[in-house]
Design a protein around this motif. Structure first.
Motif, PDB file in Angstrom:
ATOM      1  N   ILE A  88      15.867   7.242   2.567  1.00  0.00           N
ATOM      2  CA  ILE A  88      16.401   8.609   2.566  1.00  0.00           C
ATOM      3  C   ILE A  88      17.066   8.924   3.899  1.00  0.00           C
ATOM      4  CG2 ILE A  88      15.782  11.055   2.465  1.00  0.00           C
ATOM      5  CD1 ILE A  88      15.757   9.659  -0.236  1.00  0.00           C
ATOM      6  N   LEU A  89      16.397   8.555   5.002  1.00  0.00           N
ATOM      7  CA  LEU A  89      16.948   8.820   6.324  1.00  0.00           C
ATOM      8  C   LEU A  89      18.239   8.024   6.546  1.00  0.00           C
ATOM      9  CD1 LEU A  89      15.864  10.688   8.513  1.00  0.00           C
ATOM     10  CD2 LEU A  89      14.906   8.699   9.672  1.00  0.00           C
ATOM     11  N   GLY A  90      18.271   6.785   6.043  1.00  0.00           N
ATOM     12  CA  GLY A  90      19.484   5.977   6.164  1.00  0.00           C
ATOM     13  C   GLY A  90      20.654   6.602   5.429  1.00  0.00           C
ATOM     14  N   ILE A  91      20.412   7.087   4.208  1.00  0.00           N
ATOM     15  CA  ILE A  91      21.473   7.759   3.438  1.00  0.00           C
ATOM     16  C   ILE A  91      21.937   9.016   4.167  1.00  0.00           C
ATOM     17  CG2 ILE A  91      21.954   9.006   1.285  1.00  0.00           C
ATOM     18  CD1 ILE A  91      19.998   7.049  -0.092  1.00  0.00           C
ATOM     19  N   ASN A 103       0.819  -1.210   0.000  1.00  0.00           N
ATOM     20  CA  ASN A 103       0.000   0.000   0.000  1.00  0.00           C
ATOM     21  C   ASN A 103       0.855   1.262   0.000  1.00  0.00           C
ATOM     22  OD1 ASN A 103       0.771   0.659   2.703  1.00  0.00           O
ATOM     23  ND2 ASN A 103      -0.824  -0.691   3.493  1.00  0.00           N
ATOM     24  N   LYS A 104       0.161   2.409  -0.182  1.00  0.00           N
ATOM     25  CA  LYS A 104       0.847   3.690  -0.323  1.00  0.00           C
ATOM     26  C   LYS A 104       1.649   4.050   0.923  1.00  0.00           C
ATOM     27  CE  LYS A 104      -1.658   7.333   0.061  1.00  0.00           C
ATOM     28  NZ  LYS A 104      -2.697   8.352  -0.194  1.00  0.00           N
ATOM     29  N   ASN A 105       1.083   3.817   2.120  1.00  0.00           N
ATOM     30  CA  ASN A 105       1.773   4.161   3.357  1.00  0.00           C
ATOM     31  C   ASN A 105       3.048   3.354   3.536  1.00  0.00           C
ATOM     32  OD1 ASN A 105      -0.156   6.060   4.060  1.00  0.00           O
ATOM     33  ND2 ASN A 105      -1.416   4.565   5.188  1.00  0.00           N
ATOM     34  N   MET A 106       2.995   2.073   3.171  1.00  0.00           N
ATOM     35  CA  MET A 106       4.180   1.233   3.295  1.00  0.00           C
ATOM     36  C   MET A 106       5.279   1.698   2.332  1.00  0.00           C
ATOM     37  SD  MET A 106       5.682  -1.133   4.883  1.00  0.00           S
ATOM     38  CE  MET A 106       4.306  -1.836   5.831  1.00  0.00           C
ATOM     39  N   ARG A 107       4.892   2.055   1.094  1.00  0.00           N
ATOM     40  CA  ARG A 107       5.874   2.558   0.130  1.00  0.00           C
ATOM     41  C   ARG A 107       6.529   3.844   0.639  1.00  0.00           C
ATOM     42  NH1 ARG A 107       1.862   1.409  -3.767  1.00  0.00           N
ATOM     43  NH2 ARG A 107       1.435   3.647  -4.002  1.00  0.00           N
ATOM     44  N   PHE A 108       5.703   4.717   1.246  1.00  0.00           N
ATOM     45  CA  PHE A 108       6.237   5.972   1.770  1.00  0.00           C
ATOM     46  C   PHE A 108       7.225   5.706   2.907  1.00  0.00           C
ATOM     47  CE2 PHE A 108       6.035   9.411   4.915  1.00  0.00           C
ATOM     48  CZ  PHE A 108       6.471  10.472   4.137  1.00  0.00           C
ATOM     49  N   ILE A 144       9.025   3.009   3.442  1.00  0.00           N
ATOM     50  CA  ILE A 144      10.261   2.438   2.897  1.00  0.00           C
ATOM     51  C   ILE A 144      11.121   3.529   2.257  1.00  0.00           C
ATOM     52  CG2 ILE A 144      11.189   0.911   1.108  1.00  0.00           C
ATOM     53  CD1 ILE A 144       8.784  -0.937   1.656  1.00  0.00           C
ATOM     54  N   PHE A 145      10.468   4.396   1.462  1.00  0.00           N
ATOM     55  CA  PHE A 145      11.195   5.490   0.819  1.00  0.00           C
ATOM     56  C   PHE A 145      11.822   6.418   1.868  1.00  0.00           C
ATOM     57  CE2 PHE A 145      11.114   9.904  -0.766  1.00  0.00           C
ATOM     58  CZ  PHE A 145      11.987   9.775  -1.835  1.00  0.00           C
TER      59      PHE A 145
END
Length: 386
Positions: A14-17, A2-7, A9-10
């Motif tokens: 970004i936070l990891g980088i 779903n959209k929330n899960m994709r967000f 993960i994204f």
């Protein structure tokens, strides 16, 4: 998925980088200060604050907008630019160091004094980054006026010319506050437009800082006989499009959401929903062809489309002028080289057949209040009709 899960993960990627990049800078900072270990506690504290500042500031202002949340937000925003240029300098130095390990071109005298050389290099690199970010901040607060005359091969009724003043990517919010908003309004009004157009991202995500600073008060002073119109951008959707649109419309800006208006018995103005509408609502936006199919193609057609993808579709549908933004032309050098690869036009003017395109670098900034390699801009176009 779903959209929330994709967000999530994204956002996690970004936070990891973000944390990895800051750890890289921190580790090189520790090595650079090897000759002055008494400075290391200060380095740890500063790096911890700067690493957390931007996400913490954005989160805090959603629940408690205050001078403290603004200070944290501003600090983190400046650090984004500093982070980029620290990484570029440090990586260049690492390449130099790795090359020396292979080819041994540094004199032995320098190698024996390596600790002090690293300390001096750390000071010089820090000074370069501070000066670069400061100059970029001054540049970001110094917009230019882009004046252009465009000939449209169509009759404009009784009107022979139309003066458009336009801007994109204003990003009203914590960074683009009362002073810069007032400067935008005063500059636009001084150009005496027939119509004022905003090509998306008028609001920088969360509308709460806009409301708290009463930025709409300045927007109410915009003056144009044919009105003020805008299209949505991706940042309106990121922060909540309905609330942002409602606020802007209550302060004198007409938002065209896959809508068309016929103005002054002369020309059509078409505003497309942003490309991200589908991602956030699961409802597709209309195609350019769908929007233009009911129109009289003998009349001039102006299109506001925030993200300048697939320019050929506007050309094939019969658009005369498309104004876009979104790219910021990378905002920070050398990121403009990336946007040039992504978009057919990353900034500036292009004509395809009878269709004129202009992609603006934008008026405001996203993230760091810094521009390196390009200027913010306000567009002053004069359309000449046959």
């Amino acid at each position: 998925m779903n959209k929330n899960m994709r967000f999530l993960i994204f956002f996690g990627i970004i936070l990891g980088i973000h944390f990895l990049v800051n750890f890289y800078i921190y580790k090189r900072g520790v090595q650079g200060l090897g000759a002055m270990p008494q400075l290391l506690p200060y380095l740890r504290g500063i790096m911890l604050f700067l690493t957390l500042a931007y996400p913490a500031g954005r989160f805090l202002e959603k629940i408690w907008y205050s001078p403290i949340s603004s200070f944290i937000h501003w600090s983190g925003a400046f650090w984004f630019a500093g982070m980029l240029y620290f990484v570029l300098i440090i990586f260049t130095l690492d390449l130099f160091r790795w090359s020396n390990m292979l080819f041994h071109f540094m004199p032995d005298k320098l190698s024996s004094n390596y600790t002090h050389i690293k300390l001096i290099t750390t000071y010089v690199a820090s000074a370069l980054v501070v000066v670069t970010v400061l100059l970029g901040h001054i540049n970001a607060w110094t917009p230019k006026i882009v004046k252009k005359t465009i000939h449209i091969h169509k009759a404009g009724g009784e009107r022979k010319t139309l003066k458009i003043v336009a801007a994109s990517d204003i990003h009203l919010g914590t960074i683009i506050g009362p002073r810069k908003t007032a400067k935008l309004v005063n500059t636009i009004n001084s150009l005496k437009p027939d119509i004022i157009l905003f090509a998306g991202d008028v609001v920088d995500e969360d509308v709460k800082p806009v409301i708290e600073q009463n930025l709409g008060k300045n927007l109410l002073h915009l003056k144009a006989p044919l009105g003020v119109y805008a299209s949505t951008g991706n940042h309106e959707y990121i922060g909540g499009a309905e609330e942002a649109v409602q606020y802007l419309e209550s302060h004198g800006i007409n938002i065209l959401r896959d809508e068309t208006v016929f103005l002054d018995s002369c020309f059509y103005l078409v505003g497309r929903e942003d490309k991200e509408k589908t991602s956030f609502t699961s409802v597709p936006r209309k195609t350019v062809r769908e929007l233009l199919s009911p129109l009289d193609k003998q009349k001039p057609i102006i299109l506001l489309d925030h993200q300048p993808f697939h320019l050929e579709l506007a050309q094939e549908a019969g658009v005369d002028l498309q104004i876009s933004g979104h790219t910021h032309h990378g905002q920070l050098w050398p990121l403009g080289y990336i946007t040039q690869k992504i978009f057919e036009v990353s900034r500036g003017y292009k004509q395809k057949g009878n269709t004129h395109f202009y992609v603006s670098t934008g008026y405001g900034t996203w993230g760091p209040p810094v521009r390196i390699g390009n200027r913010p801009e306000i567009l002053a176009f004069t359309l000449e009709f046959e």
